[in-house]
Design an enzyme around this catalytic site. Sequence first.
Site, PDB file in Angstrom:
ATOM      1  N   PRO A   1      22.214 -31.470  24.731  1.00 33.46           N
ATOM      2  CA  PRO A   1      20.821 -31.448  24.263  1.00 33.46           C
ATOM      3  C   PRO A   1      19.828 -32.006  25.278  1.00 33.46           C
ATOM      4  CG  PRO A   1      22.278 -32.246  22.543  1.00 33.46           C
ATOM      5  CD  PRO A   1      23.114 -32.138  23.784  1.00 33.46           C
ATOM      6  N   ASP A   2      20.241 -32.947  26.099  1.00 38.64           N
ATOM      7  CA  ASP A   2      19.290 -33.591  27.005  1.00 38.64           C
ATOM      8  C   ASP A   2      19.429 -33.120  28.453  1.00 38.64           C
ATOM      9  OD1 ASP A   2      21.751 -34.587  27.467  1.00 38.64           O
ATOM     10  OD2 ASP A   2      21.163 -36.694  27.519  1.00 38.64           O
TER      11      ASP A   2
ATOM     12  N   GLU B   1      18.887 -14.260  45.856  1.00 37.27           N
ATOM     13  CA  GLU B   1      18.872 -15.417  46.735  1.00 37.27           C
ATOM     14  C   GLU B   1      19.570 -15.165  48.070  1.00 37.27           C
ATOM     15  OE1 GLU B   1      17.169 -18.010  46.584  1.00 37.27           O
ATOM     16  OE2 GLU B   1      16.321 -17.538  44.631  1.00 37.27           O
TER      17      GLU B   1
ATOM     18  N   GLU C   1      12.843 -23.353  49.039  1.00 33.96           N
ATOM     19  CA  GLU C   1      13.702 -22.767  50.049  1.00 33.96           C
ATOM     20  C   GLU C   1      15.101 -22.589  49.480  1.00 33.96           C
ATOM     21  OE1 GLU C   1      14.446 -25.398  53.333  1.00 33.96           O
ATOM     22  OE2 GLU C   1      13.788 -27.128  52.170  1.00 33.96           O
TER      23      GLU C   1
ATOM     24  N   GLY D   1      19.191 -19.652  39.640  1.00 40.19           N
ATOM     25  CA  GLY D   1      19.352 -19.214  38.256  1.00 40.19           C
ATOM     26  C   GLY D   1      18.033 -18.810  37.669  1.00 40.19           C
TER      27      GLY D   1
ATOM     28  N   GLU E   1      20.599 -12.818  40.118  1.00 41.08           N
ATOM     29  CA  GLU E   1      20.256 -14.090  40.750  1.00 41.08           C
ATOM     30  C   GLU E   1      20.928 -14.219  42.116  1.00 41.08           C
ATOM     31  OE1 GLU E   1      18.060 -16.070  39.702  1.00 41.08           O
ATOM     32  OE2 GLU E   1      17.744 -15.150  37.733  1.00 41.08           O
TER      33      GLU E   1
END
Lengths: 272, 272
Positions: free
Chosen positions: B108-109, B89, B139, B65, B85
């Site tokens: 929020p956390d 990859e 990797e 991401g 993305e």
Amino acid sequence: MVRLTTVMREEHDEEEYLASYDPRAFPPVAVTVDVVALTIRDGGLHVLLVRRGVPPFQGWWALPGGFVKAGVTVDEDLQHAALRELTEETGESPNRFHLEQLATYGAPDRDPRMRIISVAHLAFAPELPEPRSGGDAAEAAWIPVDSLGLDDGEQLPGAAKRLAFDHAQIISDGVERARSKLEYTPLATAFTGDQFTISELRAVYETVWGERLHTGNFHRKVLSVPGFVESTGEMTESGGPRGGPKARIYRAGDARLLHPALLRPTTEDEVR
Amino acid sequence: MVRLTTVMREEHDEEEYLASYDPRAFPPVAVTVDVVALTIRDGGLHVLLVRRGVPPFQGWWALPGGFVKAGVTVDEDLQHAALRELTEETGESPNRFHLEQLATYGAPDRDPRMRIISVAHLAFAPELPEPRSGGDAAEAAWIPVDSLGLDDGEQLPGAAKRLAFDHAQIISDGVERARSKLEYTPLATAFTGDQFTISELRAVYETVWGERLHTGNFHRKVLSVPGFVESTGEMTESGGPRGGPKARIYRAGDARLLHPALLRPTTEDEVR
DNA sequence: GGAATAGTGTCTGTAAGACATTATTAG
DNA sequence: CTAATAATGTCTTACAGACACTATTCC
């Protein structure tokens, strides 16, 4: 391939480095939470809208929403932010309602001011009083979805209200999600009061789906799905407004999924 | 109620005023796009993960991401960011794959650095070569979902890899979405090559659902759903690796929804 | 030959839809 | 009384799941 991966990694290192030391160094992206609140009034599906008092789209109707609060004083979850927007506009929090995340809209040009990403939510509520608006420009109201002239997200020219931003698309997606959810979840009960008759439940399906249903088959089907509804043992005080016997009263059961599902009649031979 | 509405309106005016003149005045919220890319390798469901080379969660595995690019030079759509993305990859863009928005995560956390809201996407891809990683810390690899020890989003202690942030939850949600999507869409074909046999298609269902299916009934069912698959008129060069006759070869049909759906056998009498 | 598999046939239980019927209530 | 409605019954068709069977191929 290895090269690309390396480029990306360096890119991320850079961004993460900045992030950990200077949050303001980020590209200016703002996040809002919008709510598609649906309810049934006068036999029609309604959505809660507010009229914008400031540019852009001043005077246009828009979904209730607001910026996500972040910081040391307030730091709320997305779901909590959506709930706040909903209760602020409806004025009172219904004791029984449903709220879920709908989708996130982030087209670069969806807001003329800057890059704004909107996390849209979908709410089902029983009938609530009209949100009384003040006398000035900004107001909130339950608007019939039919009057918006939605057609696959595009708002048709003849619409009674003009919708701001990409809110026509969001409402269209929300209604389609609602129609689908009634098929395999018992969430139709979120549109009714705490107690309801089978006819009232059928009216919810008919309104959201926009189709008449067979009364007898619907009745038997609802009672045959385990956990959809449970009888209160009570009956209505009187018959229907246009005749008919008293009806049994039910409340929502404990099922979270309907099995088997109540599929829409016109699945239209799948989209090709 | 009127009071609350007024308060909110003023609040919005304020924020919108700031927005139109100083984007940097916003609370520091960043937006990332993460991708849950699923594929089938060696008869097992795999997810594309990258090992983090920098704090936080340095050395832990995470979803690929990156931050959403916004500004005058780059201004990409969310779907486009997810596609970038994914192709970065995997190293090569598969010619046939599926990409959809999954959900947005904004607790929020969830990131210790700052308020970061992640718009997660879900991709189905046919088998791709292993993303060759450089010799250093970072990797990328296809990791068997089973080895992650996921249980309703929580990662169990015995997991072979430790997952960063709330990515265990996101992967769990993605896998569940994938299982559900196979029921009512023909997206199982996104896991196969351009041409496939009914047995290969059945293997996809068995791998994603984690259940053995009845060969005969599955065969008849797939062919009976209009537009799911169409015959190429060809046959496999040889029989199966453990015997059996040559099989007819099919390609994906033009249906976008399966009707009727292929329901999972163990719907477990709905969740109560 | 023996085992595994592709593909088809058949039977049963369940469920959806169409239609009918009875009892009850409003007007 | 008449119309509308709640609730139940019956019949047909469709489909999912279980099981059986044949033909074909690998080892």
